[in-house]
Design a protein around this motif. Sequence first.
Motif, short mmCIF file in Angstrom:
data_model
loop_
_atom_site.label_atom_id
_atom_site.label_comp_id
_atom_site.label_asym_id
_atom_site.label_seq_id
_atom_site.Cartn_x
_atom_site.Cartn_y
_atom_site.Cartn_z
N VAL A 4 -6.43 -6.09 36.45
CA VAL A 4 -5.43 -5.44 37.29
C VAL A 4 -4.91 -4.19 36.58
O VAL A 4 -4.79 -3.13 37.18
N PHE A 5 -4.60 -4.31 35.28
CA PHE A 5 -4.18 -3.14 34.50
C PHE A 5 -4.21 -3.48 33.01
O PHE A 5 -4.36 -4.64 32.63
N HIS A 7 -2.03 -2.60 29.30
CA HIS A 7 -0.76 -2.09 28.78
C HIS A 7 -0.65 -2.48 27.31
O HIS A 7 -0.77 -3.67 26.98
N ALA A 8 -0.43 -1.50 26.46
CA ALA A 8 -0.21 -1.72 25.02
C ALA A 8 -1.28 -2.62 24.40
O ALA A 8 -0.98 -3.48 23.57
N GLY A 9 -2.52 -2.42 24.80
CA GLY A 9 -3.62 -3.18 24.24
C GLY A 9 -3.87 -4.53 24.90
O GLY A 9 -4.82 -5.22 24.56
N PHE A 10 -3.01 -4.91 25.85
CA PHE A 10 -3.20 -6.15 26.59
C PHE A 10 -3.96 -5.88 27.88
O PHE A 10 -3.78 -4.83 28.50
N ARG A 11 -4.78 -6.83 28.28
CA ARG A 11 -5.49 -6.76 29.56
C ARG A 11 -4.87 -7.82 30.47
O ARG A 11 -4.74 -8.98 30.09
N PHE A 12 -4.48 -7.41 31.66
CA PHE A 12 -3.88 -8.28 32.66
C PHE A 12 -4.93 -8.49 33.75
O PHE A 12 -5.39 -7.52 34.35
N PHE A 13 -5.30 -9.75 34.00
CA PHE A 13 -6.46 -10.00 34.87
C PHE A 13 -6.37 -11.36 35.56
O PHE A 13 -5.49 -12.18 35.24
N ILE A 62 7.13 -6.89 31.66
CA ILE A 62 6.09 -6.02 32.23
C ILE A 62 5.57 -6.61 33.53
O ILE A 62 5.41 -5.91 34.53
N ILE A 63 5.33 -7.90 33.53
CA ILE A 63 4.82 -8.57 34.73
C ILE A 63 5.85 -8.50 35.86
O ILE A 63 5.50 -8.23 37.01
N ALA A 64 7.12 -8.71 35.55
CA ALA A 64 8.17 -8.62 36.57
C ALA A 64 8.22 -7.21 37.17
O ALA A 64 8.33 -7.05 38.39
N GLU A 65 8.11 -6.20 36.31
CA GLU A 65 8.14 -4.81 36.78
C GLU A 65 6.94 -4.48 37.66
O GLU A 65 7.04 -3.63 38.54
N ARG A 66 5.82 -5.13 37.41
CA ARG A 66 4.60 -4.82 38.15
C ARG A 66 4.17 -5.97 39.07
O ARG A 66 3.01 -6.04 39.47
N SER A 67 5.10 -6.83 39.42
CA SER A 67 4.75 -8.01 40.21
C SER A 67 4.15 -7.65 41.56
O SER A 67 3.23 -8.33 42.03
N ARG A 68 4.64 -6.60 42.17
CA ARG A 68 4.09 -6.20 43.47
C ARG A 68 2.62 -5.77 43.32
O ARG A 68 1.77 -6.15 44.13
N LEU A 69 2.32 -4.97 42.32
CA LEU A 69 0.95 -4.55 42.04
C LEU A 69 0.06 -5.77 41.81
O LEU A 69 -1.04 -5.87 42.36
N ILE A 70 0.54 -6.73 41.02
CA ILE A 70 -0.24 -7.93 40.72
C ILE A 70 -0.48 -8.74 41.99
O ILE A 70 -1.61 -9.16 42.26
N GLU A 71 0.57 -8.95 42.76
CA GLU A 71 0.44 -9.73 43.99
C GLU A 71 -0.50 -9.05 44.98
O GLU A 71 -1.35 -9.71 45.60
N ASP A 72 -0.40 -7.74 45.14
CA ASP A 72 -1.30 -7.01 46.04
C ASP A 72 -2.75 -7.14 45.57
O ASP A 72 -3.66 -7.36 46.37
N ALA A 73 -2.97 -7.01 44.26
CA ALA A 73 -4.33 -7.13 43.72
C ALA A 73 -4.87 -8.54 43.94
O ALA A 73 -6.05 -8.72 44.26
N TRP A 74 -4.03 -9.55 43.77
CA TRP A 74 -4.41 -10.95 44.00
C TRP A 74 -4.90 -11.13 45.44
O TRP A 74 -5.97 -11.66 45.70
N HIS A 75 -4.07 -10.66 46.39
CA HIS A 75 -4.43 -10.83 47.80
C HIS A 75 -5.64 -10.00 48.18
O HIS A 75 -6.48 -10.47 48.98
#
Length: 80
Positions: A4-5, A7-13, A62-75
């Motif tokens: 999904v994105f 950030h600071a060397g972390f991968r969110f997926f 970070i997840i709370a700030e980008r929760s909409r992006l994460i949820e949209d990517a999930w769907h």
Amino acid sequence: MPTVFHHAGFRFFFYSNEGEPREPVHIHVVKVGGEAKFWLKPVRVARSNGLDARTLRALARIIAERSRLIEDAWHDHFGH
């Protein structure tokens, strides 16, 4: 494993095979030396390995700030 994105060397997926029945919306986070899984509603750690409490709190923000992006990517990925 759609990313999904970064950030600071972390991968969110997500894992493409999230099981049946599918769990509620969540995100996996990985960086060399540590990993975690976070639920989105509400944002909280589901499990973690190798990450300290301070890092987990920062990741939760970070997840709370980008929760909409994460949820949209999930769907978009899972079609729900």
